[in-house]
Scaffold this active site. Structure first.
Site, PDB file in Angstrom:
ATOM      1  N   ARG A  58     -21.440   0.796  75.723  1.00  0.00           N
ATOM      2  CA  ARG A  58     -21.989   0.182  76.940  1.00  0.00           C
ATOM      3  C   ARG A  58     -23.194   0.900  77.532  1.00  0.00           C
ATOM      4  NH1 ARG A  58     -16.991  -1.217  76.305  1.00  0.00           N
ATOM      5  NH2 ARG A  58     -16.951   0.910  75.564  1.00  0.00           N
ATOM      6  N   THR A  59     -23.079   2.202  77.708  1.00  0.00           N
ATOM      7  CA  THR A  59     -24.130   2.904  78.455  1.00  0.00           C
ATOM      8  C   THR A  59     -25.445   2.811  77.687  1.00  0.00           C
ATOM      9  OG1 THR A  59     -22.413   4.377  79.261  1.00  0.00           O
ATOM     10  CG2 THR A  59     -24.688   5.078  79.621  1.00  0.00           C
ATOM     11  N   LYS A  86     -29.912  19.621  60.200  1.00  0.00           N
ATOM     12  CA  LYS A  86     -30.481  20.773  59.464  1.00  0.00           C
ATOM     13  C   LYS A  86     -30.343  22.046  60.272  1.00  0.00           C
ATOM     14  CE  LYS A  86     -34.249  17.759  57.993  1.00  0.00           C
ATOM     15  NZ  LYS A  86     -35.693  17.572  58.172  1.00  0.00           N
ATOM     16  N   ARG A 108     -26.861  11.570  76.895  1.00  0.00           N
ATOM     17  CA  ARG A 108     -25.408  11.780  76.969  1.00  0.00           C
ATOM     18  C   ARG A 108     -25.056  12.944  76.063  1.00  0.00           C
ATOM     19  NH1 ARG A 108     -20.584   7.388  76.242  1.00  0.00           N
ATOM     20  NH2 ARG A 108     -21.260   6.960  78.371  1.00  0.00           N
ATOM     21  N   HIS A 136     -20.653  10.891  85.293  1.00  0.00           N
ATOM     22  CA  HIS A 136     -21.228   9.698  84.667  1.00  0.00           C
ATOM     23  C   HIS A 136     -21.813   8.862  85.816  1.00  0.00           C
ATOM     24  CE1 HIS A 136     -21.966   6.494  81.974  1.00  0.00           C
ATOM     25  NE2 HIS A 136     -20.778   6.346  81.413  1.00  0.00           N
TER      26      HIS A 136
END
Ligand code: ASP
Ligand code: CP
Length: 308
Positions: A58-59, A86, A108, A136
């Site tokens: 969703r976000t 890497k 996020r 959030h």
């Protein structure tokens, strides 16, 4: 009128009451414009980077849709396909992404305060799309937007926040944003092991009324909103504890019908069994609408942060 132009959005406390009402009104306006014109041109020539170091449906997608609807461009950083594999550090990664001069970055990360830790090495405004157990903020924004649309107000609301309040980040941000409204009551409903963290209570002390309880049944008759959250399996230190607590709270249609009708059932989603699917067709089940609202209010937020 104030504005969030050029600002980082790291915490739900970054929104004041005036910002919230302005964003709600703007989201309503954009909803109408998007429905009649599809793609708008406010953000033409602007670029948003989504840098998600933790899974999201969703976000990330609603931010990407919001930017597309505003007429802007989206560049998606995909960790699994990046040079993180890497051994490049996340800090260097953020520096590189910022070096291409995006107009805004949505981040996020599983580490609490990751966006805060990179904000000074990044010139673009940063929007926190979830940082570990901490916060959030844009979820909280869409939560109160959804409540406001439903009741025409957030002041005076009585909300039960149920579930994993220890490891979840939606409960803290929702609590913080609710301090911007008057006469709010929060019932934190959780098994003792998963009750809301002290640090969260400290930040809301004296700004909302709150109570800690163990079951919905005790307080169902008082609630305007029941906000359900999932067990944050990925954050449990002890997998056996997760297994013990799994299924300790499940909202079913049968259970809801035994009590006075709770006017609104919310969930940030994803759900993993804590609301059974037979609840979905009840008129008070608003969680899918809540997710849709996220796109409009995030479009409003982007429009403001970009200053377009
Ligand atoms: N999607 C929300 C979050 O990222 C809630 C959850 O995952 O349970 O915090
Ligand atoms: N509610 C929410 O943040 O959903 P995602 O984790 O899928 O982005």
């Amino acid at each position: 009128m104030g504005s969030l132009r050029g600002r980082d959005v790291l915490s739900a406390f970054d929104f004041n009451r005036e910002d919230l009402f302005r964003l709600f009104d703007l989201a309503e306006r954009l909803r109408g414009e998007i429905s009649s014109r599809g793609i708008l041109d406010y953000a033409r020539g602007r670029v948003m980077v989504t840098a998600f170091f933790e899974p999201s449906t969703r976000t990330k997608i609603s931010f990407q849709f919001a930017m597309a609807r505003l007429g802007g461009e989206v560049v998606d950083f995909i960790e699994e396909a990046s040079s993180i594999r890497k051994g490049e550090t996340e800090e260097d990664t953020m520096r590189i992404l910022d070096g291409y001069s995006p107009d805004v970055i949505v981040v996020r990360h599983s580490r609490p305060f990751f966006p805060h830790s990179v904000k000074d090495i990044v010139k673009a405004p940063i929007i926190n799309g979830g940082d570990g157990t901490n916060e959030h903020p844009t979820q909280a924004l869409l939560d109160v937007y959804t409540i406001w649309r439903e009741f025409g107000r957030v002041d005076g609301i009585c909300i039960g926040i149920l579930g994993d309040l220890k490891y979840g980040r939606t409960a803290p941000s929702l609590s913080y944003i609710l301090t911007r409204f008057n006469d709010v009551t929060i019932y934190y409903i959780a098994p003792r092991q998963l009750q809301v963290r002290e640090e969260v209570l400290k930040k809301i002390e004296g700004r909302v009324r709150y109570h800690l309880v163990e079951s919905v049944e005790e307080i169902a008759s008082k609630l305007d909103v029941l906000y359900v959250t999932r067990l944050q399996k990925e954050r449990f230190e002890d997998p056996q504890e997760y297994e013990r607590l799994k299924g300790s709270y499940i909202i079913t249609r049968n259970m809801l019908e035994k009590h006075r009708k709770i006017p609104m059932i919310m969930h940030p989603l994803p759900r993993v069994g804590e609301i059974t699917t037979d609840v979905d067709t009840l008129p008070q089940a608003k969680y899918f609408e809540q997710a849709k609202n996220g796109m409009y209010v995030r479009a409003a937020l982007l429009k403001e942060v970009l200053g377009v």
